[in-house]
Design an enzyme around this catalytic site. Structure first.
Site, PDB file in Angstrom:
ATOM      1  CD  GLU A 113       2.619  41.378  61.654  1.00  0.00           C
ATOM      2  OE1 GLU A 113       3.726  41.483  61.441  1.00  0.00           O
ATOM      3  OE2 GLU A 113       1.627  41.584  60.916  1.00  0.00           O
ATOM      4  CG  HIS A 165       4.668  44.611  59.514  1.00  0.00           C
ATOM      5  ND1 HIS A 165       3.752  43.406  59.553  1.00  0.00           N
ATOM      6  CD2 HIS A 165       4.537  44.967  58.135  1.00  0.00           C
ATOM      7  CE1 HIS A 165       3.300  43.386  58.216  1.00  0.00           C
ATOM      8  NE2 HIS A 165       3.725  44.287  57.481  1.00  0.00           N
TER       9      HIS A 165
END
Ligand SMILES: *[C@@H]1O[C@H](CO)[C@@H](O)[C@H](O)[C@H]1NC(C)=O
Ligand SMILES: *[C@@H]1O[C@H](CO)[C@@H](O)[C@H](O)[C@H]1NC(C)=O
Length: 291
Positions: A113, A165
């Site tokens: 991502e 994240h």
């Protein structure tokens, strides 16, 4: 006659619009709203349609002067996904345009991502100094190394954003390595803001470890998203966090406005069905006003 009235009305509307804008500018002279939002697998398939999912995402994002996004899935080399997102956003935000700062695809497996900062392009308050994926001494310890952004806030000075994240299965370790990351900024006389989806709760980080991280690793930071503040639509968990330097020790205190910290509960605010809300995300955006 008809046309005359029409143009007069338009003229008055345009004038009042500019007045409102100026009024806002005066009152927000040195305050910006920052946020973080996990956009739940925001891929080309999710980004492409002009539908209510993207409409609501745009309405959420335009709240912010600067917002950090996670789970942007884009393997293209021309930033197709973010370009779709910006197109949707600019339909909702006609007078204020946004610019994106996009990381390379991050991740140690085939699942990758991008991490993204969106900011208001012509904001006179924010000056972007630099951005890069962290590549210091402990970068290999992260599934996705932090995405770093240095800015200068007109009224305040330099702020280093550390956007993360964290990997659910490895939250405790990655969180402790973040201490090493920030220690590498000890020489800088700026402020530090850590933000993002830390997965810092429930089954990924138990209470004892949460306490240890707070007191032994990040005790000179203020935690602006409380353990009781649910940041998730499916579980009662505080996965997403904003930590700001509090002025003890190396880094300058971040001035933040009391009671502006928390989540934006878009499902309730926009009166959405659970089903639509979850298509937008299973996370709430988290936010605070700084000045
Ligand atoms: C980190 O990245 C910067 C710029 O991209 C580069 O100049 C530097 O050599 C890199 N450091 C390491 C340890 O790889
Ligand atoms: C806002 O931050 C303060 C200070 O850390 C904290 O006491 C409060 O609970 C936070 N509010 C929310 C909604 O998390």
């Amino acid at each position: 006659m008809y046309y005359f009235i029409h143009y007069t009305t338009l003229f008055i509307l345009v004038c009042s619009f500019y007045q409102t804008d100026n009024f806002l500018l005066k009152n927000r002279i040195s305050k910006i709203k920052i946020g973080s939002f996990n956009l739940r697998r925001y891929s080309l398939a999710k980004a492409t349609p002009t539908n209510s999912v993207n409409l609501h995402i745009s309405k959420i994002l335009k709240r912010y002067d600067l917002v950090f996004l996670q789970e942007i899935i884009d393997a293209s080399n021309d930033n197709r996904v973010i370009n779709h997102l910006l197109n949707h956003l600019h339909k909702q935000s006609k007078s204020i345009k946004y610019e994106a700062i996009i990381s390379s695809p991050l991740g140690l497996t085939s699942y990758k991502e991008r991490l993204v900062y969106l900011y208001r392009k012509k904001s006179s308050h924010i000056q972007i100094l630099s951005s890069y994926v962290y590549n210091g001494s402990v970068s290999k310890m992260f599934e996705r190394p932090p995405f770093i952004l240095h800015i200068k806030l007109s009224s305040f000075g330099q702020i280093i954003f550390i956007g993360v994240h964290l990997k659910p299965d490895n939250v405790y370790n990655e969180f402790r390595f973040l201490r090493t990351v920030i220690d590498e900024f000890k020489e800088q006389s700026s402020s530090i803001i850590l933000l993002g989806d830390f997965n810092a709760d429930c089954s990924y980080l138990n209470n004892a470890k949460k306490k240890e991280i707070r007191t032994s690793y990040f005790n000179e930071f203020q935690w602006l998203i409380d353990d009781r503040t649910e940041t998730n639509l499916l579980q009662s968990c505080s996965y997403d966090r904003i930590l700001v330097s509090s002025g003890i020790n190396h880094w300058k205190k971040v001035n933040w406005k009391a009671k502006t910290n928390g989540t934006f509960e878009f499902d309730k605010k926009f009166k959405l069905t659970k089903q639509l809300a979850l298509q937008i995300s299973d996370h709430y955006p988290i936010e605070v006003d700084i000045y």
